[in-house]
Design a protein around this motif. Structure first.
Motif, PDB file in Angstrom:
ATOM      1  N   ASP A  11       0.688  -1.172  -0.034  1.00  0.00           N
ATOM      2  CA  ASP A  11       0.045  -0.060   0.133  1.00  0.00           C
ATOM      3  C   ASP A  11       1.006   1.221   0.256  1.00  0.00           C
ATOM      4  O   ASP A  11       1.364   1.580   1.090  1.00  0.00           O
ATOM      5  CB  ASP A  11      -0.955  -0.115   0.982  1.00  0.00           C
ATOM      6  N   GLY A  13       0.852   4.512   0.460  1.00  0.00           N
ATOM      7  CA  GLY A  13       0.071   5.607   0.795  1.00  0.00           C
ATOM      8  C   GLY A  13       0.433   7.075   0.957  1.00  0.00           C
ATOM      9  O   GLY A  13       1.735   7.012   0.731  1.00  0.00           O
ATOM     10  N   THR A  84      -2.161   5.326  -3.838  1.00  0.00           N
ATOM     11  CA  THR A  84      -3.433   6.114  -3.452  1.00  0.00           C
ATOM     12  C   THR A  84      -3.199   7.660  -3.728  1.00  0.00           C
ATOM     13  O   THR A  84      -2.645   7.965  -4.543  1.00  0.00           O
ATOM     14  CB  THR A  84      -3.787   5.834  -2.169  1.00  0.00           C
ATOM     15  N   GLU A 116     -10.407   3.204  -3.723  1.00  0.00           N
ATOM     16  CA  GLU A 116     -10.245   3.143  -2.466  1.00  0.00           C
ATOM     17  C   GLU A 116     -11.169   2.913  -1.411  1.00  0.00           C
ATOM     18  O   GLU A 116     -10.876   2.047  -0.379  1.00  0.00           O
ATOM     19  CB  GLU A 116      -9.020   4.308  -2.298  1.00  0.00           C
ATOM     20  N   SER A 158     -14.560  10.348  -2.369  1.00  0.00           N
ATOM     21  CA  SER A 158     -13.195  10.556  -1.821  1.00  0.00           C
ATOM     22  C   SER A 158     -12.813  12.069  -1.896  1.00  0.00           C
ATOM     23  O   SER A 158     -12.918  12.735  -2.989  1.00  0.00           O
ATOM     24  CB  SER A 158     -12.233   9.713  -3.074  1.00  0.00           C
ATOM     25  N   LEU A 296      -7.772  -1.110   3.610  1.00  0.00           N
ATOM     26  CA  LEU A 296      -7.492  -1.004   2.056  1.00  0.00           C
ATOM     27  C   LEU A 296      -6.668  -2.359   1.900  1.00  0.00           C
ATOM     28  O   LEU A 296      -7.165  -2.913   0.990  1.00  0.00           O
ATOM     29  CB  LEU A 296      -6.712   0.249   1.614  1.00  0.00           C
TER      30      LEU A 296
END
Length: 509
Positions: A11, A13, A84, A116, A158, A296
């Motif tokens: 991930d 991020g 993301t 997401e 989002s 996630l």
């Protein structure tokens, strides 16, 4: 011996880059075997024109190379890397993805805001047995909000507002001014003002994902001296979160670093995180906060494993299935038999089938009462209780977790009273009597299943004080009758009945 496959999820991020490696068997059961993270804070390296320069990715590339090497050491069949908000919202997102792929050899997905939100929703529904709620995932560079009903996603949004980029815009001073705190809250309100669905589902829980929510849970647990140090499925009242949101912005950075439960590397970004969370909670008119330890990465895994049927129908059964597949070699049909017998006896004694909470407790304790054999065969009931309380079993509330552990290690004269006393902050006043009733049921069901001599049972409560059981046997049940002697005493005392039993030989047809 067949070797299980391993799968890596990375991930990328806006605040942290995380790696999780899962082991999976041929039936689709899985468990985490490695986890790692690095606070890269990619949101902080976004230029004024919205781009990220190549040299600003040096640390991220180094970490991704290390994570890839770790995956290779575990012989992963597949590595799924997902980027993301910080990257997808950058003006040169495609160029960044190309840099990362060229420098690391990984294939990197650019996850959209809606994706997401969807993956976060999948993570929640496979880990918490709630039918309705709002999922709120506060990351470093974005916040995803989803409302679901009957475990079906209805709406998602989002917002490009996260803990790291909000701190960069509003929180550069040591203490937050009232004006800056208000400005951030107003930005969230304005971003959601045209989403009519936000206000159309009042009274639902806000299920929070990510580091902000877990940190706030740890702070509240330390403040209340909570007796179970597990954040997954921990609940925080609206009033308690309001108090946290009012106090943290007025502390200096040095003071926040000394707050029990608050990690030093989150002392700066926890303020925008809690302000965003509290603002969303007010807008949805939530009834409480619930922490999800899954998010996630779990959603990405679920999406890979069950494409087309992604939502787990029963979080508890799925979680326990995973343990059984990787746990000690116990015949699964024996565990199901113990569970079936506890339900039969409960229904006869109570006069009704178990309510949903008791049904979950009886299922978890029946299926996991031998889990401690994974640690050590001797004293395994105590190991089972510890495992149940600390393994963050999906689908159980904290109260249900404690009662399941007590039932699995039922010892009415010593250990059970100790656990009841230790966790009185979580349990109801009526749970002392209830724990003895559920624990004694499981002990009787365990005794009946010592071997396969007793093939079925029948149970009936004749009057307020007489309880009769009939054992249908394929042979003389010496082991079972020997074990029943002590178990029956506990059941009679807990339920206030006198138990009698009879034996009937099973038909040979």
């Amino acid at each position: 011996m067949t070797h299980n496959e391993t799968l890596g999820i990375i991930d990328i991020g806006s605040n942290s880059i995380r790696l999780v490696i899962y082991e999976m068997d041929h039936d689709g059961a899985y468990r985490i075997i490695h986890e790692d993270k690095y606070a890269a804070r990619l949101s902080n390296v976004v230029e004024q024109d919205g781009t990220i320069l190549r040299h600003s990715l040096d640390k991220a590339i180094t970490i991704l190379r290390q994570f890839k090497a770790t995956c290779e050491a575990y012989h992963t069949k597949l590595i799924r890397a997902a980027a993301t908000a910080a990257i997808r919202n950058a003006g040169n997102a495609l160029e960044i993805i190309r840099w990362l792929e060229t420098e690391t050899g990984l294939q990197v997905e650019r996850v959209s805001g809606d994706q997401e939100a969807y993956y976060g929703f999948l993570g929640v529904t496979q880990s918490i047995d709630l039918a309705d709620g709002f999922v709120v995932d506060i990351g470093g560079g974005s916040t995803e909000i989803t409302v679901f009903r009957d475990r079906k996603r209805l709406h998602s949004i989002s917002l490009p507002i996260g803990a790291v980029n909000s701190y960069a815009r509003y929180g550069r001073e040591d203490q937050w001014s009232e004006a800056n705190a208000t400005a951030l809250c107003n930005e969230v309100i304005e971003a959601l003002s045209e989403q009519e669905w936000i206000r159309q589902h009042p009274g639902l829980p806000l299920i929070g994902l990510g580091g902000t929510m877990r940190t706030l849970a740890k702070v509240e647990q330390k403040r209340t001296q909570y007796s179970l140090p597990v954040t997954h499925h921990y609940e925080i009242s609206g009033e308690a979160m309001e108090n946290i949101a009012l106090s943290l912005p007025h502390l200096t950075s040095a003071q926040r670093k000394k707050v029990p439960g608050l990690a030093k590397d989150r002392a700066d970004i926890i303020v925008p995180g809690v302000l965003i969370l509290r603002t969303v909670f007010r807008m949805i008119q939530g009834d409480r906060y619930v922490v999800s330890g899954a998010g996630l990465r779990d959603g990405l895994l679920r999406d890979l494993m069950a494409e087309g049927q992604p939502v787990v129908p029963d979080a508890l059964k799925d979680s326990i299935r995973n343990f059984i597949h990787f746990g000690p070699p116990i015949p699964e049909n024996r565990l199901h038999r113990v569970h079936q017998d506890t339900i039969t006896i409960y229904t006869a004694l109570q006069g009704s089938t178990p309510d949903p909470a008791d049904a979950r407790i009886l299922y978890a304790s029946s299926m996991l009462h031998m889990a401690g054999k994974q640690i050590n065969y001797f004293r395994y009931p105590q190991h089972s209780a510890y495992w149940i309380m600390n393994a963050s079993i999906y689908g159980l509330s904290h109260r249900e977790t404690i009662l399941s552990a007590i039932a699995a290690d039922y010892h009415p004269k010593k250990r059970t009273p100790q656990l009841l006393h230790k966790h009185r902050d979580i349990l109801k006043d009526s749970d002392e009597r209830h724990a003895h009733r559920l624990g004694s049921l499981l002990r009787v069901a365990e005794a009946i299943s010592r071997s396969e001599r007793i093939v079925a049972i029948q149970a009936a409560k004749e009057n307020d004080s007489l309880f009769q059981m009939q054992f249908i046997c394929a042979g003389e049940p010496l082991l079972e009758l020997s074990s029943l002697e002590e178990a029956v005493k506990d059941l009679q005392e807990a339920w206030g009945v006198k138990l009698s039993h009879s034996i009937q030989q099973a038909s040979k047809e």
